[in-house]
Scaffold this motif. Structure first.
Motif, PDB file in Angstrom:
ATOM      1  N   UNK A   1      40.097  47.791  23.167  1.00 45.77           N
ATOM      2  CA  UNK A   1      39.438  49.089  23.042  1.00 45.77           C
ATOM      3  C   UNK A   1      39.902  49.705  21.722  1.00 45.77           C
ATOM      4  N   UNK A   2      38.938  50.077  20.874  1.00 47.40           N
ATOM      5  CA  UNK A   2      39.302  50.687  19.605  1.00 47.40           C
ATOM      6  C   UNK A   2      39.815  52.101  19.830  1.00 47.40           C
ATOM      7  N   UNK A   3      40.943  52.447  19.230  1.00 46.45           N
ATOM      8  CA  UNK A   3      41.486  53.796  19.427  1.00 46.45           C
ATOM      9  C   UNK A   3      40.698  54.838  18.628  1.00 46.45           C
ATOM     10  N   UNK A   4      40.753  56.091  19.080  1.00 49.64           N
ATOM     11  CA  UNK A   4      40.117  57.184  18.348  1.00 49.64           C
ATOM     12  C   UNK A   4      40.831  57.467  17.040  1.00 49.64           C
ATOM     13  N   UNK A   5      42.137  57.289  17.033  1.00 48.51           N
ATOM     14  CA  UNK A   5      42.907  57.531  15.817  1.00 48.51           C
ATOM     15  C   UNK A   5      44.098  56.586  15.769  1.00 48.51           C
ATOM     16  N   UNK A   6      44.582  56.384  14.570  1.00 46.11           N
ATOM     17  CA  UNK A   6      45.744  55.528  14.335  1.00 46.11           C
ATOM     18  C   UNK A   6      46.616  56.231  13.312  1.00 46.11           C
ATOM     19  N   UNK A   7      47.923  56.139  13.464  1.00 40.99           N
ATOM     20  CA  UNK A   7      48.822  56.695  12.453  1.00 40.99           C
ATOM     21  C   UNK A   7      49.872  55.664  12.066  1.00 40.99           C
ATOM     22  N   UNK A   8      50.286  55.744  10.828  1.00 44.26           N
ATOM     23  CA  UNK A   8      51.281  54.823  10.289  1.00 44.26           C
ATOM     24  C   UNK A   8      52.307  55.649   9.525  1.00 44.26           C
ATOM     25  N   UNK A   9      53.569  55.362   9.739  1.00 40.68           N
ATOM     26  CA  UNK A   9      54.634  56.011   8.978  1.00 40.68           C
ATOM     27  C   UNK A   9      55.167  55.015   7.964  1.00 40.68           C
ATOM     28  N   UNK A  10      55.147  55.421   6.716  1.00 38.66           N
ATOM     29  CA  UNK A  10      55.623  54.570   5.620  1.00 38.66           C
ATOM     30  C   UNK A  10      56.891  55.203   5.059  1.00 38.66           C
ATOM     31  N   UNK A  11      57.989  54.477   5.161  1.00 38.54           N
ATOM     32  CA  UNK A  11      59.266  54.944   4.635  1.00 38.54           C
ATOM     33  C   UNK A  11      59.403  54.400   3.220  1.00 38.54           C
ATOM     34  N   UNK A  12      59.763  55.271   2.277  1.00 39.58           N
ATOM     35  CA  UNK A  12      59.889  54.873   0.880  1.00 39.58           C
ATOM     36  C   UNK A  12      61.279  55.199   0.368  1.00 39.58           C
ATOM     37  N   UNK A  13      61.886  54.247  -0.325  1.00 33.38           N
ATOM     38  CA  UNK A  13      63.169  54.485  -0.998  1.00 33.38           C
ATOM     39  C   UNK A  13      62.876  54.466  -2.492  1.00 33.38           C
ATOM     40  N   UNK A  14      62.934  55.644  -3.088  1.00 28.21           N
ATOM     41  CA  UNK A  14      62.619  55.764  -4.509  1.00 28.21           C
ATOM     42  C   UNK A  14      63.794  55.318  -5.364  1.00 28.21           C
ATOM     43  N   UNK A  15      63.515  54.447  -6.284  1.00 31.39           N
ATOM     44  CA  UNK A  15      64.519  54.074  -7.272  1.00 31.39           C
ATOM     45  C   UNK A  15      64.644  55.231  -8.256  1.00 31.39           C
TER      46      UNK A  15
ATOM     47  N   UNK B   1      57.034  49.968   6.649  1.00 28.54           N
ATOM     48  CA  UNK B   1      56.298  50.602   7.739  1.00 28.54           C
ATOM     49  C   UNK B   1      57.258  50.715   8.912  1.00 28.54           C
ATOM     50  N   UNK B   2      57.603  51.944   9.280  1.00 32.20           N
ATOM     51  CA  UNK B   2      58.607  52.143  10.318  1.00 32.20           C
ATOM     52  C   UNK B   2      58.019  52.539  11.658  1.00 32.20           C
ATOM     53  N   UNK B   3      56.746  52.959  11.669  1.00 29.16           N
ATOM     54  CA  UNK B   3      56.129  53.343  12.937  1.00 29.16           C
ATOM     55  C   UNK B   3      54.617  53.179  12.809  1.00 29.16           C
ATOM     56  N   UNK B   4      54.012  52.527  13.801  1.00 29.96           N
ATOM     57  CA  UNK B   4      52.563  52.368  13.855  1.00 29.96           C
ATOM     58  C   UNK B   4      52.125  52.755  15.263  1.00 29.96           C
ATOM     59  N   UNK B   5      51.198  53.708  15.361  1.00 26.62           N
ATOM     60  CA  UNK B   5      50.712  54.180  16.660  1.00 26.62           C
ATOM     61  C   UNK B   5      49.198  54.087  16.694  1.00 26.62           C
ATOM     62  N   UNK B   6      48.666  53.758  17.859  1.00 23.07           N
ATOM     63  CA  UNK B   6      47.219  53.658  17.999  1.00 23.07           C
ATOM     64  C   UNK B   6      46.801  53.697  19.446  1.00 23.07           C
TER      65      UNK B   6
END
Length: 103
Positions: free
Chosen positions: A69-83, A58-63
């Motif tokens: 206070x609960x946010x209206x939206x949340x985003x998460x960036x998942x970086x994947x290194x494929x074997x 997980x390289x970035x989490x925004x909220x």
């Protein structure tokens, strides 16, 4: 799936075999037979597991911007290194299984 012994690590192990002890030289030079044993041993440590499996970070989490206070939206960036040998479909299926959210 674990593809150890059938991918890009084979030349690395064969090349490194010349500078290893006789026991490890035997293991590294005969991956066709010892790959299950080496794969298991490498899966025991985080530092070597990353060399034999597809990895996620997980390289970035925004909220929200305020505490309590609960946010209206949340985003998460998942970086994947494929074997090599793994596909995007394999990764997406794994993520869906782990997240287990029908949305």
């Amino acid at each position: 799936p674990n593809l150890f012994g059938r991918g890009i690590e084979v030349p690395m192990f064969e090349h490194a075999a010349v500078s290893q002890s006789p026991f490890f030289r035997m293991l590294s030079s005969n991956l066709w037979f010892f790959s299950p044993l080496l794969s298991f041993a490498m899966s025991l440590k985080d530092s070597t597991r990353a060399q034999i499996t597809t990895t996620f970070a997980f390289t970035k989490i925004s909220g929200g911007v305020k505490d309590n206070v609960l946010p209206n939206s949340v985003s998460v960036t998942l970086n994947t290194r494929l074997l090599p040998g793994h596909t995007l479909d394999d990764v997406l299926a794994h993520i869906k299984k782990v997240v287990n959210d029908p949305q």
